[in-house]
Enzyme design. Structure first.
Site, PDB file in Angstrom:
ATOM      1  N   HIS A  72       0.779  -1.176  -0.170  1.00  0.00           N
ATOM      2  CA  HIS A  72       0.158  -0.132  -0.057  1.00  0.00           C
ATOM      3  C   HIS A  72       0.992   1.398   0.013  1.00  0.00           C
ATOM      4  O   HIS A  72       0.694   2.176   0.821  1.00  0.00           O
ATOM      5  CB  HIS A  72      -0.976   0.010   1.220  1.00  0.00           C
ATOM      6  N   TYR A 343       4.437  -5.291  10.309  1.00  0.00           N
ATOM      7  CA  TYR A 343       4.135  -4.081  10.330  1.00  0.00           C
ATOM      8  C   TYR A 343       5.454  -3.420  11.196  1.00  0.00           C
ATOM      9  O   TYR A 343       6.349  -2.547  10.695  1.00  0.00           O
ATOM     10  CB  TYR A 343       3.202  -3.505  11.067  1.00  0.00           C
TER      11      TYR A 343
END
Length: 370
Positions: A72, A343
């Site tokens: 993303h 992440y």
């Protein structure tokens, strides 16, 4: 097709092991949940799949793009507020669901994939990541995608799928034999891919629906827990993309259209929770829940401003789905812990890299500042 929404990370300076240990406490998760997944999934076993290998594979598939998210990568910051309907107060003790509550929100719209300068394409998965700023330092961070289900069930399957879907440099498309072999070994993903392919492609971000995909649990003041999945449903009617839109030469057409819409008037989504019942799958995001499940409109997210990511409020933010306020906890879905750990790894890498301006150059909007 990639599925890990917004590969940012946890707080800079945390080691991967520290992040994994911290997961058990995030958002009131039951002690041991993250550790149990780590052991079962092999995260603590030498040579087994871990967050570093997942991020390595993103870099292998997409190439090096220092300073950007590994997935993303192309995005635009946003800001606004959440206006509670009060209907969620019976389901969750989270303060933002109280009647009359207005909660500041910041966030990001983005396209899946690790190419920050790629042209917008209608079929690319879109995401909406939001950060709710609750009183007393609490936060709710959530990453949502505009597909009906996740294409994979486990981190291991995601790792395999990422390589199988790697575009061929010559054709720009995945190797069909590699995809065929992947789906043969993962029939649940083949079924999920069919649902994803059949979805309606809307004209842009503002009329699109974004779903949590993973299951969570709402915790009421009396301790009652309810399995939930949620969706951000647009206030405006969804319209299919037209041939004229798809033919436009503007490589940032989706982002430019959203920024322009916000400058004209606030863009709204209703936060709608679907309430699970006994037997509904909470550990398998490739499966949909029955369509007759009860839903509750929890309130509206109102976006009043946008800003380019290079200087915006979302560039260095981790939209980790396990950053949760009291009243919302994670489910037994193994993808949640895997996403959180990955992440952290991605954030740690890009935190020390030079920052390059995004391809999306937003014109300063009126309304709420960022």
């Amino acid at each position: 097709m990639s599925i890990l929404n917004d590969l940012t990370g946890a707080d800079p300076g945390l080691t991967p092991r520290a992040v994994l240990l911290r997961l058990g406490a995030i958002g009131g998760l039951v002690a041991g949940t993250a550790g149990a997944f780590a052991a079962v999934g092999g995260w603590l076993s030498p040579g087994a799949l871990d967050q570093a290998r997942i991020v390595d594979r993103f870099e292998r598939v997409n190439g090096p793009h220092p300073g950007f998210r590994r997935n993303h990568a192309k995005g635009l910051c946003l800001a606004g507020r959440f206006e509670s309907s009060g209907r969620g107060a019976r389901l969750s003790k989270a303060s933002l669901f109280g009647a009359g509550q207005v909660t500041p929100v910041t966030g990001r719209i983005a396209l899946a994939g690790g190419q920050p300068y790629a042209a917008d394409a209608a079929t690319t998965v879109r995401s909406l990541a939001l950060r709710f700023h609750l009183p007393n330092g609490e936060e709710w961070r959530t990453g949502n995608n505009d597909i009906p289900v996740f294409p994979v069930r486990t981190p291991e399957a995601f790792y395999e799928q990422l390589l199988a879907a790697k575009p061929d440099p010559g054709t720009g498309k995945p190797n069909p034999d590699a995809l065929k072999a992947f789906f043969a070994g993962h029939p649940e993903s083949a079924k999920a891919a069919a649902l994803i392919k059949a979805r309606t492609i809307t004209a842009g971000f503002a009329d699109d629906t974004f779903r949590s995909l993973n299951a969570f649990r709402f915790v009421a003041r009396d301790g009652t827990e309810t399995p939930v999945r949620w969706a951000f449903v647009p206030d405006q009617a969804a319209t299919a993309e037209s041939a004229a839109q798809s033919a436009r030469a503007d490589k940032n057409v989706l982002f430019d259209a959203f920024a322009s819409a916000v400058r004209r008037a606030p863009v709204r989504w209703h936060l709608v929770a679907t309430l699970g019942e006994t037997g509904d799958p909470t550990a398998d995001a490739t499966l949909v829940w029955p369509t007759d499940r009860a839903t509750v409109d929890l309130g509206s997210v109102v976006v009043t401003a946008t800003e380019a990511e290079a200087d915006g409020n979302c560039r260095d933010v981790n939209f980790d789905p396990l950053v949760l306020p009291a009243g919302i906890v994670g489910s037994d879905d193994p993808l949640l812990s895997a996403r959180s750990a990955a992440y952290s790894q991605s954030f740690t890498r890009r935190a020390g890299e030079p920052k390059t301006p995004s391809a999306v150059h937003d014109t300063p909007a009126s309304g709420a500042g960022l």
